[in-house]
Motif scaffolding. Structure first.
Motif, PDB file in Angstrom:
ATOM      1  N   PHE A 198       5.247   2.274  24.668  1.00 19.30           N
ATOM      2  CA  PHE A 198       6.630   1.415  24.992  1.00 19.30           C
ATOM      3  C   PHE A 198       5.677  -0.245  25.423  1.00 19.30           C
ATOM      4  O   PHE A 198       6.721  -1.172  25.010  1.00 19.30           O
ATOM      5  N   GLY A 199       4.474   0.501  25.310  1.00 16.59           N
ATOM      6  CA  GLY A 199       3.319  -1.348  25.253  1.00 16.59           C
ATOM      7  C   GLY A 199       4.192  -1.939  24.315  1.00 16.59           C
ATOM      8  O   GLY A 199       4.463  -3.287  23.828  1.00 16.59           O
ATOM      9  N   GLU A 200       4.036  -1.412  22.686  1.00 15.80           N
ATOM     10  CA  GLU A 200       4.754  -1.873  21.326  1.00 15.80           C
ATOM     11  C   GLU A 200       5.836  -1.651  21.186  1.00 15.80           C
ATOM     12  O   GLU A 200       6.332  -2.499  20.151  1.00 15.80           O
ATOM     13  N   ASP A 201       6.546  -1.225  22.325  1.00 17.61           N
ATOM     14  CA  ASP A 201       7.850  -1.150  21.954  1.00 17.61           C
ATOM     15  C   ASP A 201       8.019  -0.386  20.075  1.00 17.61           C
ATOM     16  O   ASP A 201       8.786  -0.705  19.444  1.00 17.61           O
ATOM     17  N   PHE A 202       6.951   0.858  20.733  1.00 20.81           N
ATOM     18  CA  PHE A 202       6.935   1.905  18.387  1.00 20.81           C
ATOM     19  C   PHE A 202       8.455   1.396  18.486  1.00 20.81           C
ATOM     20  O   PHE A 202       9.251   1.937  18.124  1.00 20.81           O
ATOM     21  N   PHE A 203       8.059   1.614  16.811  1.00 21.75           N
ATOM     22  CA  PHE A 203       8.970   0.903  15.759  1.00 21.75           C
ATOM     23  C   PHE A 203      10.640  -0.054  16.305  1.00 21.75           C
ATOM     24  O   PHE A 203      11.102   0.272  15.084  1.00 21.75           O
ATOM     25  N   ALA A 204      10.768  -0.209  17.493  1.00 21.26           N
ATOM     26  CA  ALA A 204      11.734  -1.501  17.523  1.00 21.26           C
ATOM     27  C   ALA A 204      11.706  -2.647  16.322  1.00 21.26           C
ATOM     28  O   ALA A 204      12.652  -2.598  15.651  1.00 21.26           O
ATOM     29  N   LEU A 262       9.563   4.500  -1.484  1.00 21.44           N
ATOM     30  CA  LEU A 262       8.407   5.020  -0.291  1.00 21.44           C
ATOM     31  C   LEU A 262       7.343   5.948  -1.055  1.00 21.44           C
ATOM     32  O   LEU A 262       7.682   6.392  -2.289  1.00 21.44           O
ATOM     33  N   ASN A 263       6.103   5.862  -0.655  1.00 24.98           N
ATOM     34  CA  ASN A 263       4.767   5.762  -1.517  1.00 24.98           C
ATOM     35  C   ASN A 263       3.721   6.451  -0.596  1.00 24.98           C
ATOM     36  O   ASN A 263       2.824   6.164  -1.114  1.00 24.98           O
ATOM     37  N   ARG A 264       4.180   7.871   0.429  1.00 19.39           N
ATOM     38  CA  ARG A 264       2.511   8.028   0.751  1.00 19.39           C
ATOM     39  C   ARG A 264       2.573   9.414   0.502  1.00 19.39           C
ATOM     40  O   ARG A 264       3.182  10.781   1.070  1.00 19.39           O
ATOM     41  N   GLU A 287       0.802  -1.175  -0.157  1.00 24.28           N
ATOM     42  CA  GLU A 287       0.094  -0.254   0.135  1.00 24.28           C
ATOM     43  C   GLU A 287       1.330   1.055   0.024  1.00 24.28           C
ATOM     44  O   GLU A 287       0.571   2.476  -0.898  1.00 24.28           O
ATOM     45  N   THR A 288       1.703   1.365   0.585  1.00 26.80           N
ATOM     46  CA  THR A 288       2.643   2.024   0.508  1.00 26.80           C
ATOM     47  C   THR A 288       4.136   2.358  -0.027  1.00 26.80           C
ATOM     48  O   THR A 288       5.145   3.309   0.560  1.00 26.80           O
ATOM     49  N   LEU A 289       4.201   1.470  -0.806  1.00 30.80           N
ATOM     50  CA  LEU A 289       5.425   1.272  -1.018  1.00 30.80           C
ATOM     51  C   LEU A 289       5.599   0.721  -2.496  1.00 30.80           C
ATOM     52  O   LEU A 289       4.542   0.063  -2.660  1.00 30.80           O
ATOM     53  N   LYS A 320       2.088   1.072   9.215  1.00 30.47           N
ATOM     54  CA  LYS A 320       1.962   0.433   7.901  1.00 30.47           C
ATOM     55  C   LYS A 320       3.364   0.076   6.822  1.00 30.47           C
ATOM     56  O   LYS A 320       3.820  -0.585   6.293  1.00 30.47           O
ATOM     57  N   LEU A 321       3.757   1.583   6.079  1.00 28.48           N
ATOM     58  CA  LEU A 321       4.604   1.777   6.324  1.00 28.48           C
ATOM     59  C   LEU A 321       5.918   0.830   6.091  1.00 28.48           C
ATOM     60  O   LEU A 321       6.612   0.014   5.357  1.00 28.48           O
ATOM     61  N   LEU A 322       5.945   1.770   7.515  1.00 28.74           N
ATOM     62  CA  LEU A 322       7.627   0.797   8.228  1.00 28.74           C
ATOM     63  C   LEU A 322       7.123  -1.153   8.094  1.00 28.74           C
ATOM     64  O   LEU A 322       8.525  -1.842   7.912  1.00 28.74           O
ATOM     65  N   SER A 323       5.919  -1.464   8.185  1.00 26.50           N
ATOM     66  CA  SER A 323       5.604  -2.959   8.469  1.00 26.50           C
ATOM     67  C   SER A 323       6.418  -3.576   7.516  1.00 26.50           C
ATOM     68  O   SER A 323       6.751  -4.649   6.640  1.00 26.50           O
ATOM     69  N   GLU A 324       5.647  -2.904   5.731  1.00 24.58           N
ATOM     70  CA  GLU A 324       5.590  -3.039   4.669  1.00 24.58           C
ATOM     71  C   GLU A 324       7.310  -2.860   4.566  1.00 24.58           C
ATOM     72  O   GLU A 324       7.556  -3.949   3.317  1.00 24.58           O
TER      73      GLU A 324
END
Ligand code: CAA
Length: 258
Positions: free
Chosen positions: A79-85, A19-21, A4-6, A31-35
């Protein structure tokens, strides 16, 4: 695989990940970082890929982590999601060479993403910055650590504390980018560099990455020992025999990644 984003294209042994947003200047959301993590994992496994390029648009490589996505989050969320780790570790797990081709803004997480690549080729319009201080936060994907290693403490402090942007000429002068090219040539010049890498032995490229990256992680003495052991180990490969024979026979080597 469709993203969706790449936009991902593979041609001549090079995976080009764009990268395509466009509506958000390629701001890095989950979404972009997980893709991107998936796309890098796929490229790393794909035998038809020998070098990876990450790029954005002419106006923005990426204008940072997505502020809209983050603005309402709490400490417990982050912290719970460990955001972007997980996502940002994916780039460090990628073994094949990755070049960042940067045009326009590379700010916050965008600058951090570019720095996490193996090297940066910038267009003369590129602008780098870590302006998180303006949002009441610090960099969160390695900016305080990597920028300091690239440009030294004084400039890194200046960038992080004032939030100012660095243009392409200053970035090249400071060692943040390896080369600067005219904006219209950014992709063609980066593809030429990627093609040069693609014609080498993949085993040797992986070894180069491990050795250079080790210089960030250890003492000089340990790093030199690590390099020497890798140098010795490469004499177990057919590509070392081929590379040295080709030199002596005055011909181009035919590497087979063995
Ligand atoms: N997050 C979300 N949306 C963003 C964004 C970001 N980081 N950067 C730009 N956008 C959006 C804008 O909100 C705008 O969307 P709308 O049209 O829906 O309002 C669109 O992209 C275009 O942006 P502008 O209108 O602001 O474009 P401009 O040319 O006037 O300015 C800019 C360009 C100087 C890059 C400006 O957009 C800007 O300052 N962006 C934010 C830069 C920033 O602070 N980055 C750090 C983010 S925090 C971070 O990255 C933390 C970390 O380390 C993990």
């Amino acid at each position: 695989m469709a993203y969706e984003t790449l936009i991902v294209e593979i041609e001549d042994y090079i995976a080009l990940i764009r990268l395509n947003r466009p509506d958000a200047l390629n701001a890095l959301n989950s979404k972009l970082l997980s893709e991107l993590a998936v796309a890098l994992g796929e490229a790393d496994k794909d035998d038809s890929v020998r070098c990876i390029i990450i790029t954005g648009s002419e106006k923005a490589f990426a204008a940072g982590a997505d502020i809209k996505e983050m603005s309402e989050k709490t400490f417990v969320d982050m912290f719970g999601e460990d955001f972007f780790a997980r996502e940002s570790d994916a780039i460090m797990r990628t073994r094949k060479p990755i070049i960042a081709a940067v045009s326009g803004y590379a700010l916050g997480g965008g600058c951090e993403l570019a720095m996490a690549c193996d090297f940066i080729i910038a267009s003369d319009t590129a602008k780098f910055g870590q302006p998180e201080i303006n949002l009441g936060v610090v960099a969160g994907i390695g900016g305080t650590q990597r920028l300091t290693r690239f440009v030294g403490k004084s400039k890194s402090m200046d960038m992080h504390l004032t939030g100012r942007f660095m243009d392409a000429a200053e970035a090249e002068r400071s060692g943040l980018v390896s080369r600067v090219v005219p904006a219209k040539d950014l992709l063609s010049e980066t593809k030429k560099a990627a093609a040069k890498i693609a014609e080498k032995s993949m085993l040797t490229s992986l070894a180069v990455k491990e050795c250079v990256n080790r210089s960030y992680e250890t003492t000089l003495r340990e790093g030199i020992l690590f390099e020497r052991r890798v140098f010795h180990a490469l004499f177990a490969t057919e590509d070392q025999k081929e590379g040295m024979a080709a030199f002596l026979e005055k011909r181009q080597p035919q590497f087979r990644d063995r």
